[in-house]
Design an enzyme around this catalytic site. Structure first.
Site, PDB file in Angstrom:
ATOM      1  N   HIS A 157      -6.695   3.756  71.322  1.00  0.00           N
ATOM      2  CA  HIS A 157      -6.094   2.468  71.650  1.00  0.00           C
ATOM      3  C   HIS A 157      -4.675   2.357  71.096  1.00  0.00           C
ATOM      4  O   HIS A 157      -4.362   2.933  70.048  1.00  0.00           O
ATOM      5  CB  HIS A 157      -6.937   1.334  71.063  1.00  0.00           C
ATOM      6  CG  HIS A 157      -8.285   1.197  71.722  1.00  0.00           C
ATOM      7  ND1 HIS A 157      -8.435   0.640  72.971  1.00  0.00           N
ATOM      8  CD2 HIS A 157      -9.515   1.546  71.324  1.00  0.00           C
ATOM      9  CE1 HIS A 157      -9.727   0.649  73.296  1.00  0.00           C
ATOM     10  NE2 HIS A 157     -10.397   1.212  72.321  1.00  0.00           N
ATOM     11  N   CYS A 197     -24.018  19.532  88.537  1.00  0.00           N
ATOM     12  CA  CYS A 197     -25.443  19.908  88.624  1.00  0.00           C
ATOM     13  C   CYS A 197     -26.188  19.640  87.313  1.00  0.00           C
ATOM     14  O   CYS A 197     -27.401  19.811  87.253  1.00  0.00           O
ATOM     15  CB  CYS A 197     -25.606  21.363  89.064  1.00  0.00           C
ATOM     16  SG  CYS A 197     -25.596  22.554  87.714  1.00  0.00           S
TER      17      CYS A 197
HETATM   18  C1  LIG Z   1     -19.850   1.895  73.638  1.00  0.00           C
HETATM   19  C2  LIG Z   1     -18.793   2.286  72.646  1.00  0.00           C
HETATM   20  C3  LIG Z   1     -17.472   2.491  73.048  1.00  0.00           C
HETATM   21  C4  LIG Z   1     -16.501   2.820  72.127  1.00  0.00           C
HETATM   22  N1  LIG Z   1     -15.240   3.129  72.560  1.00  0.00           N
HETATM   23  C5  LIG Z   1     -14.285   3.448  71.664  1.00  0.00           C
HETATM   24  C6  LIG Z   1     -12.988   3.800  72.103  1.00  0.00           C
HETATM   25  O1  LIG Z   1     -12.732   3.935  73.286  1.00  0.00           O
HETATM   26  N2  LIG Z   1     -12.045   4.022  71.165  1.00  0.00           N
HETATM   27  C7  LIG Z   1     -12.296   3.898  69.830  1.00  0.00           C
HETATM   28  O2  LIG Z   1     -11.381   4.043  69.038  1.00  0.00           O
HETATM   29  N3  LIG Z   1     -13.546   3.663  69.385  1.00  0.00           N
HETATM   30  C8  LIG Z   1     -14.537   3.443  70.274  1.00  0.00           C
HETATM   31  N4  LIG Z   1     -15.808   3.198  69.855  1.00  0.00           N
HETATM   32  C9  LIG Z   1     -16.092   3.254  68.417  1.00  0.00           C
HETATM   33  C10 LIG Z   1     -16.245   4.692  67.940  1.00  0.00           C
HETATM   34  O3  LIG Z   1     -17.071   5.418  68.805  1.00  0.00           O
HETATM   35  C11 LIG Z   1     -16.833   4.652  66.530  1.00  0.00           C
HETATM   36  O4  LIG Z   1     -16.028   3.835  65.734  1.00  0.00           O
HETATM   37  C12 LIG Z   1     -16.914   6.027  65.882  1.00  0.00           C
HETATM   38  O5  LIG Z   1     -17.502   6.973  66.736  1.00  0.00           O
HETATM   39  C13 LIG Z   1     -17.728   5.905  64.598  1.00  0.00           C
HETATM   40  O6  LIG Z   1     -17.839   7.156  64.009  1.00  0.00           O
HETATM   41  P1  LIG Z   1     -18.740   7.360  62.726  1.00  0.00           P
HETATM   42  O7  LIG Z   1     -18.443   8.705  62.224  1.00  0.00           O
HETATM   43  O8  LIG Z   1     -18.554   6.195  61.805  1.00  0.00           O
HETATM   44  O9  LIG Z   1     -20.236   7.202  63.259  1.00  0.00           O
HETATM   45  P2  LIG Z   1     -21.192   8.277  63.968  1.00  0.00           P
HETATM   46  O10 LIG Z   1     -20.496   9.042  64.996  1.00  0.00           O
HETATM   47  O11 LIG Z   1     -22.412   7.537  64.372  1.00  0.00           O
HETATM   48  O12 LIG Z   1     -21.534   9.287  62.799  1.00  0.00           O
HETATM   49  C14 LIG Z   1     -22.415   8.965  61.747  1.00  0.00           C
HETATM   50  C15 LIG Z   1     -23.286  10.183  61.509  1.00  0.00           C
HETATM   51  O13 LIG Z   1     -24.091   9.973  60.369  1.00  0.00           O
HETATM   52  C16 LIG Z   1     -25.322  10.643  60.569  1.00  0.00           C
HETATM   53  N5  LIG Z   1     -26.294  10.077  59.621  1.00  0.00           N
HETATM   54  C17 LIG Z   1     -26.804   8.830  59.621  1.00  0.00           C
HETATM   55  N6  LIG Z   1     -27.657   8.684  58.579  1.00  0.00           N
HETATM   56  C18 LIG Z   1     -27.668   9.862  57.913  1.00  0.00           C
HETATM   57  C19 LIG Z   1     -28.366  10.326  56.765  1.00  0.00           C
HETATM   58  N7  LIG Z   1     -29.201   9.547  56.073  1.00  0.00           N
HETATM   59  N8  LIG Z   1     -28.173  11.611  56.362  1.00  0.00           N
HETATM   60  C20 LIG Z   1     -27.318  12.426  57.047  1.00  0.00           C
HETATM   61  N9  LIG Z   1     -26.658  12.027  58.144  1.00  0.00           N
HETATM   62  C21 LIG Z   1     -26.813  10.759  58.574  1.00  0.00           C
HETATM   63  C22 LIG Z   1     -25.625  10.336  62.030  1.00  0.00           C
HETATM   64  O14 LIG Z   1     -26.568  11.241  62.569  1.00  0.00           O
HETATM   65  C23 LIG Z   1     -24.252  10.458  62.656  1.00  0.00           C
HETATM   66  O15 LIG Z   1     -23.994  11.732  63.184  1.00  0.00           O
HETATM   67  C24 LIG Z   1     -16.829   2.913  70.756  1.00  0.00           C
HETATM   68  C25 LIG Z   1     -18.155   2.748  70.349  1.00  0.00           C
HETATM   69  C26 LIG Z   1     -19.137   2.474  71.294  1.00  0.00           C
HETATM   70  C27 LIG Z   1     -20.552   2.375  70.868  1.00  0.00           C
END
Ligand SMILES: Cc1cc2nc3c(=O)[nH]c(=O)nc-3n(C[C@H](O)[C@H](O)[C@H](O)COP(=O)(O)OP(=O)(O)OC[C@H]3O[C@@H](n4cnc5c(N)ncnc54)[C@H](O)[C@@H]3O)c2cc1C
Length: 503
Positions: free
Chosen positions: A48, A444
């Site tokens: 963004h 596919c």
């Molecule tokens: C529908 C949607 C659209 C979005 N679009 C955008 C966009 O266009 N642009 C943007 O900037 N952001 C967007 N976002 C937000 C963005 O996707 C998230 O902010 C980002 O992916 C978060 O990353 P994360 O690493 O915090 O979480 P995650 O990717 O969920 O990673 C957390 C990880 O922790 C692991 N975990 C959890 N508990 C444990 C445990 N106890 N032990 C070990 N591992 C564990 C999980 O398995 C997971 O892999 C969107 C989100 C959604 C849902």
């Protein structure tokens, strides 16, 4: 010094890479069989511009700070990224007023190049947009990226710089001694640490609770339709409707790999494991997309999926030290624009880590041999995108594996799949191969290449084909060897016969 990072989404992986610049023993723990297996694999993939959030929020500052860094970062990590621009589309004078407010907010945040387009300027950029559209806020700095390739790129680079990624490793509890977190208990043993970083996405509230910190994440589901590449040029920019209180609305955008994507809707759900799509939800996605681009096709959908936003009541990111225990940093509520904000979040955490060690009379030093770049693995589709197909011959001459196409839809060769299996964070499942190579992500959906990829995984890893999974755990693809099945069937038939006789 030892640091444990819980969760290998884009946030945990970005932090691991940033911290791997220092002389620290880093462990990135992930409960799933691959990195980017949570929210970071299922989102809109937009970097963004940053005009939405208030400059006083973490969302606002982190997004705006990160956006300009993406060109260099993606070049270093070899991740596909394109600044395609975004348009928030207005249909009347009321919308125009709101667009002007958004533009002012963006300018206050320091975003350059924002423009309000009139109808003529808008149609020049987007000939297929709804004929009733009147205005748009144009942000040239908005981009599109492959979110899982970014996460993998970060994690690979962290490993190249000495970090360890432990997959299938779930943190079940924190080890706490005298008010301080000193390690983690996992399903695969205990690990000690001087500092623990909780970036567990949807489950970061659960991890925080292990230290007595109270957060409540509400999962908010967003559903999508992904279309075949033949529809990929229906729009050029990322098209947003006027946002609501609840969300940015249903978008129409090209993906960085040239597909068309529509979605997401926004529905609060209870179950953090519910990634189902619903006909009602997808109907709403269609309705929303057609308001922006009436010619969004009814056919050509190659898959539908959903992602879960990790929402906090504050609607902002929470990044801070635990209120209850020492040596724990919590990152909670990293919903959109979390992907766009990852580089600045990782930088912020690095500053906090430095400060923490300084305050505790421990010093961490920058390495002088940090490797900034990932190697460039050959990908046929990138040669196609750059009109350089004739140069692929040179690649094949060096290694004939690159000459055998395994995925016909996305043109992925055996050599690319073998590379994926041997990258620093190695692919061990069919989905992990897909996220690194695009094999099976085309029209596919693995119908042709699935069995071939399975075979390559089995051969390269020297495991029984029956052991290969789609995405780990109980997702085995093959049930039994066909000969064994035939014998089993015959035996069962014989048994039925016996039973019948005895009755
Ligand atoms: C529908 C949607 C659209 C979005 N679009 C955008 C966009 O266009 N642009 C943007 O900037 N952001 C967007 N976002 C937000 C963005 O996707 C998230 O902010 C980002 O992916 C978060 O990353 P994360 O690493 O915090 O979480 P995650 O990717 O969920 O990673 C957390 C990880 O922790 C692991 N975990 C959890 N508990 C444990 C445990 N106890 N032990 C070990 N591992 C564990 C999980 O398995 C997971 O892999 C969107 C989100 C959604 C849902």
């Amino acid at each position: 010094m030892q640091i444990i990072i819980i969760g290998a989404g884009v946030i945990g992986a970005a932090i691991a890479r940033e911290l791997s610049r220092y002389d620290i023993d880093i462990k990135l723990l992930e409960k799933e069989p691959d990195v980017a297996d949570g929210t970071s694999k299922a989102n809109s993939g937009i970097i963004h511009a940053g005009y939405n959030a208030d400059a006083n929020t973490l969302k606002g500052t982190m997004n705006v700070k990160s956006n300009p860094t993406y060109d260099q970062l993606c070049e270093d990590l070899k991740v596909p990224f394109k600044r395609n621009g975004s348009l928030v589309v207005g249909f009347n004078d009321e919308d125009l007023k709101k667009l002007k407010v958004k533009k002012e907010n963006g300018e206050k945040n320091g975003i350059e190049g924002l423009e309000i387009l009139n109808r003529e300027e808008l149609f020049k950029k987007e000939p297929n947009i709804n004929k009733k559209a009147q205005y748009a806020l144009y942000a040239p700095s908005a981009g599109i990226i492959s979110p899982y390739e970014l996460t993998i790129g970060y994690a690979d680079n962290a490993v190249r710089n000495g970090a360890e990624v432990l997959l299938n490793t779930e943190v079940e509890d924190l080890i706490i001694k005298e008010g301080k977190v000193t390690g983690v208990i996992t399903n695969r043993g205990n690990y000690q640490a001087d500092l623990v970083i909780n970036s567990a996405g949807l489950y970061s509230d659960k991890v925080a609770k292990m230290a007595g910190d109270k957060f409540e994440i509400t999962p908010r589901k967003g559903e999508y339709h992904l279309f075949d590449k033949v529809h990929g040029d229906l729009v050029n920019n990322t098209l947003f409707p006027m946002p609501t209180e609840k969300s940015k609305g249903i978008l129409v955008l090209p993906t960085v790999h040239g597909n068309l994507l529509i979605g997401p809707n926004a529905n609060i759900i209870d179950d953090k494991n519910d990634f189902s799509t619903t006909s009602d939800g997808l109907e709403k996605v269609f309705e929303g997309a057609k308001k922006l681009v009436p010619s969004v096709p009814e056919d050509g959908i190659i898959t539908s999926f959903s992602g879960l936003r990790a929402s906090l009541p504050s609607n902002d990111f929470h990044i801070g030290f635990s209120e209850n225990k020492k040596a724990l940093i919590n990152l909670v509520g990293i919903q959109s624009p979390g992907l766009s904000s990852a580089p600045a979040i990782a930088e912020k955490i690095t500053e906090m880590v430095n400060q923490y060690f300084k305050n505790n009379n421990m010093e961490i030093k920058l390495k002088d041999d940090f490797i900034e770049n990932n190697p460039s693995y050959p990908h046929y589709h990138r040669y196609e995108e750059n009109d350089e197909v004739e140069k692929w011959q040179n690649v094949v001459e060096k290694n004939e594996d690159y000459g055998e196409i395994i995925c016909r839809c996305e043109h992925v060769s055996r050599g690319e799949i073998i590379d994926a299996i041997h990258r620093p964070v190695p692919a061990r499942t069919i989905d992990a191969i897909k996220r690194r190579t695009r094999a099976s992500s085309g029209r596919c959906q693995a119908g042709f290449c699935g069995p071939r990829i399975l075979n390559i995984l089995s051969n390269q890893l020297d495991i029984d084909p029956l052991e290969v999974t789609k995405k780990g755990r109980d997702s085995k693809i093959l049930k039994a060897k066909s000969k064994e099945l035939i014998i089993k069937d015959i035996n069962e038939e014989d048994n039925v016969g016996d039973k019948n006789e005895s009755i």
